[in-house]
Design a protein around this motif. Structure first.
Motif, short mmCIF file in Angstrom:
data_model
loop_
_atom_site.label_atom_id
_atom_site.label_comp_id
_atom_site.label_asym_id
_atom_site.label_seq_id
_atom_site.Cartn_x
_atom_site.Cartn_y
_atom_site.Cartn_z
N PRO A 118 0.53 -1.21 0.24
CA PRO A 118 -0.03 -0.14 -0.28
C PRO A 118 1.24 1.34 0.26
O PRO A 118 0.33 2.26 -0.44
CB PRO A 118 -0.93 0.02 1.67
N LEU A 119 2.18 0.98 0.03
CA LEU A 119 2.69 2.27 0.24
C LEU A 119 3.69 2.58 -0.93
O LEU A 119 4.64 3.70 -1.07
CB LEU A 119 3.94 2.45 1.29
N MET A 120 3.71 1.66 -1.63
CA MET A 120 4.82 1.50 -2.58
C MET A 120 4.04 2.40 -4.03
O MET A 120 2.91 2.46 -4.14
CB MET A 120 4.73 0.58 -3.55
N THR A 121 4.60 2.77 -4.49
CA THR A 121 3.71 3.26 -6.21
C THR A 121 3.05 2.61 -7.11
O THR A 121 3.73 0.90 -6.95
CB THR A 121 4.72 4.62 -6.95
N VAL A 122 2.22 2.68 -7.62
CA VAL A 122 1.52 1.56 -8.85
C VAL A 122 2.84 1.36 -9.83
O VAL A 122 2.70 0.33 -10.00
CB VAL A 122 0.29 3.05 -9.48
N ASP A 123 3.42 2.32 -9.85
CA ASP A 123 5.08 1.23 -11.35
C ASP A 123 5.79 0.57 -10.58
O ASP A 123 5.73 -0.66 -10.87
CB ASP A 123 5.76 2.57 -11.57
N GLU A 124 6.07 0.62 -9.08
CA GLU A 124 6.59 -0.46 -8.38
C GLU A 124 6.27 -1.32 -7.99
O GLU A 124 6.90 -2.37 -8.20
CB GLU A 124 6.77 -0.06 -6.93
N ILE A 125 4.68 -1.48 -8.25
CA ILE A 125 4.02 -2.80 -7.23
C ILE A 125 3.57 -3.40 -9.26
O ILE A 125 3.60 -4.85 -9.48
CB ILE A 125 2.33 -1.94 -7.20
N LEU A 126 3.42 -2.09 -10.63
CA LEU A 126 4.04 -2.82 -11.93
C LEU A 126 4.72 -3.75 -12.14
O LEU A 126 4.93 -4.73 -12.57
CB LEU A 126 3.12 -1.73 -12.58
N ALA A 127 6.29 -3.37 -10.88
CA ALA A 127 6.87 -4.08 -11.58
C ALA A 127 7.14 -5.27 -10.85
O ALA A 127 7.68 -6.69 -11.44
CB ALA A 127 8.59 -3.21 -10.87
N VAL A 128 6.22 -5.77 -10.03
CA VAL A 128 6.00 -6.84 -8.69
C VAL A 128 5.75 -7.21 -10.16
O VAL A 128 5.85 -8.94 -10.07
CB VAL A 128 5.63 -6.30 -7.56
N ILE A 129 4.40 -7.36 -10.87
CA ILE A 129 3.53 -8.03 -11.28
C ILE A 129 3.91 -8.44 -12.51
O ILE A 129 3.69 -9.59 -12.57
CB ILE A 129 2.42 -6.89 -11.73
N ASN A 130 5.02 -7.46 -13.00
CA ASN A 130 5.76 -7.87 -14.31
C ASN A 130 6.45 -9.07 -13.89
O ASN A 130 6.65 -9.73 -14.63
CB ASN A 130 6.54 -6.30 -15.29
N GLU A 131 7.07 -8.64 -12.99
CA GLU A 131 8.61 -10.77 -12.30
C GLU A 131 7.05 -11.76 -12.33
O GLU A 131 7.95 -12.71 -12.32
CB GLU A 131 9.44 -9.25 -11.55
N TRP A 132 6.32 -11.35 -11.39
CA TRP A 132 5.39 -12.65 -11.20
C TRP A 132 5.10 -13.11 -13.08
O TRP A 132 5.02 -14.30 -12.71
CB TRP A 132 4.47 -12.27 -10.73
N ILE A 133 4.91 -12.05 -13.78
CA ILE A 133 4.87 -12.64 -14.95
C ILE A 133 5.82 -13.67 -15.14
O ILE A 133 5.51 -14.74 -16.33
CB ILE A 133 3.74 -11.81 -15.82
N ASN A 134 7.06 -13.00 -15.37
CA ASN A 134 8.15 -13.67 -15.92
C ASN A 134 8.40 -15.33 -15.16
O ASN A 134 9.01 -15.59 -15.78
CB ASN A 134 9.37 -13.12 -15.47
N GLN A 135 8.46 -15.12 -13.94
CA GLN A 135 8.34 -15.86 -12.93
C GLN A 135 7.51 -17.01 -13.40
O GLN A 135 8.32 -18.81 -13.71
CB GLN A 135 8.23 -16.51 -11.28
N LEU A 136 6.03 -17.02 -13.97
CA LEU A 136 5.41 -17.94 -14.24
C LEU A 136 5.69 -18.84 -15.65
O LEU A 136 5.08 -19.33 -15.85
CB LEU A 136 3.41 -17.12 -13.81
N THR A 137 6.15 -17.27 -16.32
CA THR A 137 6.43 -17.63 -18.06
C THR A 137 7.60 -18.51 -17.84
O THR A 137 7.75 -19.80 -18.69
CB THR A 137 7.06 -16.86 -18.95
#
Ligand code: H2U
Length: 350
Positions: A118-137
């Motif tokens: 909740p304290l991170m920026t949307v861009d920082e959370i987006l980086a987390v989501i992109n890495e989740w996608i890399n890991q899942l791929t």
């Protein structure tokens, strides 16, 4: 006889995703609490020896790089390994075992230990989501199930306040997704539509259980929620089966709704809200293709333990362990309380 009121009268509700019932007993909210309270979660000063920090040396002796965004490393104490001997074939139906192979990783969300979603920026959370996608791929090419999960808070057994999640990939389909796979498939065969697409549609009409919504996602307390403030985050457009199916708008809006939902969670009891959260999507593995599981709809699940305050949690014990889950306030009441929470994080208020 009085008229039935869901906020006053006990009843059971069915969870079609897991083929389970939950007992809803809203009158229990009136019960005074004299049982155990947890210690008030304290703001710990950041630990300079924290093994998840950029540049820190971990238990394995490996040193983390000076990472500035997300960072993934193999869990130094993995529950699943890739190369292990397999158990012999079972000789009796009552004593079955089977091979279990896999790998476990840890993923840091941010270099700063005091940061949370909740304290991170949307861009920082987006980086987390992109890495989740890399890991899942990557892991999904090989493994049947890739479980991404975040344990947050000491009350949930989280060993380190540094913002991080774990990723366990396995050669087998674990129990929770195995049941969801069966239930969604049965529904799809019967109604020719994905169960959760129908479910979202009904919730958007009803609105009672919606906590927050943006263009691509809805966060709601499911009709069948077990934990007091349990939520699901579901897509409202398209039918993504896995995180790897998300388009750019869905990714950005997922980051946005995760931030907003977590601000409400933190504001509810003015604490860093503990939970276990994770994603469930269609199973993966070498035989899977992008659109092979039309019965699935990707969703996130948040399972927070707190009931009354930052220090009083819901105990899932006696009846829950021996009979079935029971909840106190109704899902509609929980959704309303979360809706009413401020959209500005209490730490950022003047
Ligand atoms: P929690 O998400 O439950 O806090 O677990 C943190 C994980 O980090 C845990 O599985 C791993 C632990 O094994 N870890 C390492 O791999 N190396 C370390 O040096 C510290 C913690």
């Amino acid at each position: 006889m009085q008229e039935f009121k869901s906020t006053e009268h006990q009843h059971v509700r069915y969870n079609p995703l897991k083929d389970e019932w939950v007992l809803v007993s809203p009158h229990r909210c009136l019960r005074p609490w004299s049982g155990q309270t947890e210690a008030e979660p304290e703001e710990q000063p950041p630990d300079p020896m924290n093994p998840l920090l950029p540049g820190a040396t971990r238990s394995s002796g490996q040193r983390n790089p000076q990472y500035t965004s997300t960072y993934v490393f193999p869990n130094d104490f993995p529950a699943l390994l890739e190369r292990v001997p397999e158990p012999p074939p079972s000789e009796h139906p009552l004593f079955r075992s089977s091979a279990a192979k896999g790998t476990c990783r840890v993923m840091c969300f941010h270099p700063d230990s005091t940061m949370t979603i909740p304290l991170m920026t949307v861009d920082e959370i987006l980086a987390v989501i992109n890495e989740w996608i890399n890991q899942l791929t990557e892991l999904g090419r090989k493994y049947t199930w890739v479980q991404i999960f975040e344990n947050k808070g000491a009350i949930m057994g989280c060993s380190n306040p540094h913002p991080h999640c774990q990723i366990w990939a396995s050669s087998y389909l674990p129990n929770e997704p195995r049941v969801k796979e069966r239930c969604q498939k049965e529904y799809y065969i019967k109604f020719k539509r994905p169960m959760l697409v129908d479910y979202v549609q009904q919730e958007l009409i009803n609105k009672d259980r919606i906590v927050i919504q943006n263009t691509e996602w809805v966060a709601l307390v499911p009709y069948w929620a077990v934990w007091p403030y349990e939520t699901m985050v579901l897509p409202v457009n398209g039918k993504p089966q896995r995180l790897t199916d998300l388009n750019d708008n869905q990714k950005r809006d997922l980051a946005d709704i995760m931030k907003k939902l977590n601000i409400k969670y933190d504001n509810l009891f003015k604490c860093s809200f503990p939970y276990s959260m994770g994603f469930h999507g269609a199973p993966t593995g070498p035989s899977k293709t992008a659109s092979d599981s039309p019965h699935w709809l990707l969703h996130a699940i948040y399972l927070p333990p707190l009931l009354r305050s930052a220090t009083v949690k819901k105990f899932m014990v006696g009846y829950e362990m021996l009979a079935q889950s029971q909840r106190d306030l109704t899902p509609e009441q929980a959704a309303q309380k979360l809706r009413e929470c401020d959209d500005v994080h209490y730490k950022n208020k003047k």
